[in-house]
Design an enzyme around this catalytic site. Structure first.
Site, mmCIF file in Angstrom:
data_model
loop_
_atom_site.group_PDB
_atom_site.id
_atom_site.type_symbol
_atom_site.label_atom_id
_atom_site.label_comp_id
_atom_site.label_asym_id
_atom_site.label_seq_id
_atom_site.Cartn_x
_atom_site.Cartn_y
_atom_site.Cartn_z
ATOM 1 N N ARG A 1 31.881 41.387 43.659
ATOM 2 C CA ARG A 1 31.684 42.509 42.403
ATOM 3 C C ARG A 1 30.379 43.105 42.467
ATOM 4 O O ARG A 1 30.073 44.012 41.541
ATOM 5 C CB ARG A 1 31.819 41.591 41.055
ATOM 6 C CG ARG A 1 30.996 40.338 41.006
ATOM 7 C CD ARG A 1 31.216 39.718 39.874
ATOM 8 N NE ARG A 1 30.390 38.523 39.441
ATOM 9 C CZ ARG A 1 30.392 38.077 38.365
ATOM 10 N NH1 ARG A 1 31.054 38.282 37.231
ATOM 11 N NH2 ARG A 1 29.562 37.011 38.213
ATOM 12 N N ARG B 1 29.795 44.067 32.607
ATOM 13 C CA ARG B 1 30.563 43.250 31.822
ATOM 14 C C ARG B 1 31.933 43.922 31.283
ATOM 15 O O ARG B 1 31.680 45.044 30.260
ATOM 16 C CB ARG B 1 29.579 43.096 30.393
ATOM 17 C CG ARG B 1 30.193 42.087 29.269
ATOM 18 C CD ARG B 1 30.525 40.710 29.885
ATOM 19 N NE ARG B 1 29.233 39.779 30.363
ATOM 20 C CZ ARG B 1 29.294 39.027 31.120
ATOM 21 N NH1 ARG B 1 30.441 38.338 31.627
ATOM 22 N NH2 ARG B 1 28.221 38.319 31.288
ATOM 23 N N GLU C 1 42.937 36.039 33.753
ATOM 24 C CA GLU C 1 42.380 36.280 35.080
ATOM 25 C C GLU C 1 43.483 35.722 36.022
ATOM 26 O O GLU C 1 43.748 34.513 35.981
ATOM 27 C CB GLU C 1 41.125 35.722 35.439
ATOM 28 C CG GLU C 1 39.976 36.116 34.234
ATOM 29 C CD GLU C 1 38.761 35.380 34.230
ATOM 30 O OE1 GLU C 1 38.499 34.759 35.516
ATOM 31 O OE2 GLU C 1 38.227 35.055 33.459
ATOM 32 N N HIS D 1 39.284 39.456 37.427
ATOM 33 C CA HIS D 1 38.663 38.675 36.212
ATOM 34 C C HIS D 1 38.972 40.031 35.103
ATOM 35 O O HIS D 1 37.931 40.239 34.625
ATOM 36 C CB HIS D 1 37.329 38.397 36.489
ATOM 37 C CG HIS D 1 36.504 37.726 35.471
ATOM 38 N ND1 HIS D 1 36.546 38.191 34.115
ATOM 39 C CD2 HIS D 1 35.975 36.498 35.749
ATOM 40 C CE1 HIS D 1 35.848 37.106 33.658
ATOM 41 N NE2 HIS D 1 35.426 36.197 34.521
ATOM 42 N N ASP E 1 37.825 28.485 27.848
ATOM 43 C CA ASP E 1 37.638 28.606 29.299
ATOM 44 C C ASP E 1 38.357 27.769 29.978
ATOM 45 O O ASP E 1 38.017 26.437 30.105
ATOM 46 C CB ASP E 1 35.967 28.522 29.211
ATOM 47 C CG ASP E 1 35.398 28.947 30.772
ATOM 48 O OD1 ASP E 1 36.256 29.462 31.565
ATOM 49 O OD2 ASP E 1 34.184 28.783 30.960
#
Ligand code: BG6
Length: 300
Positions: free
Chosen positions: A99, A73, A272, A169, A213
């Site tokens: 990832r 995170r 991002e 990201h 978002d």
């Protein structure tokens, strides 16, 4: 490769060494004339970047877990070879698998200006091939200097074309979300995930006061995160990217995620750089696509 072998083959005095943390993950630790940074070999995940004399540029959650097979995170997770949910199979991992799998170090070098260069390649195995049945290679090239340069390079080594979704990201460290404005996306269209992907046009600089978002589409614009609290601006200059995603989960979602920490969302914003939704890249047989981003800091 073992820790000893990595240090033997790739460590550079006054630039770079490799360390192992308790969970067994290995990190490249960069400490040069310009900055410090750390990069996990799992995911080729840049976890930290801090130019000398500056606050961290990249946000890493205080509760970030460094566990095998789990995404970290914060930092710079690599979303590849798709962004968001998989197009036809909801069981496949969101944002792809790059990832959470091991990458290998391909090259490291000290550059003449005192920066450190590292390149990594994703290691394929039967599990990755089952999720992505296209012959391809992907590499991450990182230059740690006063600025951080990151390039994600994908080559179609097969005989058929494929569609590629991707993003760096990146989580940015900010003083407080109320002190920050993102500029550069004015007049861009975006798809709002919070409103069922309805399409809007951004009017002014982006101020965040609730969950955000959004996928800004068909934009190559440089973005600037103006931070009045830290009296600085972070510049995000990109090439090979037509989408910019802006994300802050806000209180409720961050609490549910469990790895943000109390009020953790107030000290971060994700901007991002990638190619998502209507901007996915079609890569013909033999073609290479490069997504390149430079993060730099300017005092205000
Ligand atoms: C963003 C998405 O890119 O990533 C969000 O737009 C998502 O919808 C966020 O919640 C974090 O994703 P993850 O899988 O790292 O928790």
């Amino acid at each position: 490769m073992t820790l000893n072998a990595l240090n033997h083959n790739f460590a550079i005095a006054n630039h770079l060494q490799f360390i192992e943390v308790d969970s067994g993950l290995i990190f490249a630790e960069i400490n040069n004339a310009h900055a410090t940074a750390s990069i996990a070999l799992q995911g080729a995940h840049i976890a930290t970047f801090q130019p000398n004399g500056e606050q961290p540029v990249i946000w890493l959650s205080k509760l970030a877990k460094f566990a095998p097979g789990k995404s970290i995170r914060g930092g710079v997770p690599i979303c590849w070879p798709w962004f968001g949910p998989h197009k036809n199979d909801s069981k496949l991992p969101g944002h792809g698998y790059a990832r959470t799998v091991p990458w290998e170090v391909l090259e490291t070098k000290a550059l003449a200006d005192g920066s450190t260069f590292l390149s990594f390649g994703l290691i394929e195995n039967d599990t990755t091939r089952a999720q992505w049945p296209h012959e391809s290679t992907v590499q991450l090239e990182v230059t740690v200097g006063k600025a951080l340069r990151v390039e994600l390079v994908t080559t179609n080594t097969g005989k058929e074309s494929f569609e590629l979704g991707e993003a760096l990201h990146t989580y940015f460290h900010i003083s407080d979300v109320a002190q920050m404005t993102i500029r550069g996306l004015e007049q861009c269209e975006y798809l709002d995930k919070v409103k069922d992907f309805a399409r809007f046009t951004q009017q002014d600089g982006i101020v965040i006061e609730s969950e955000v978002d959004r996928v800004y589409v068909s934009t190559t614009a440089e973005c600037v995160i103006e931070d009045k609290g830290l009296k600085r601006a972070i510049h995000i200059a990109k090439q090979g990217s037509n989408s910019t995603v802006v994300w802050n989960p806000w209180t409720e979602k961050a609490d549910k995620m469990g790895d943000f920490g109390k009020d953790g969302h107030r000290g971060m914003v994700c901007v991002e750089s990638g190619n998502a939704r209507e901007n996915v890249v079609t890569l013909a047989a033999g073609e290479t696509h490069k997504l390149a981003v430079v993060y730099s800091v300017e005092k205000l």
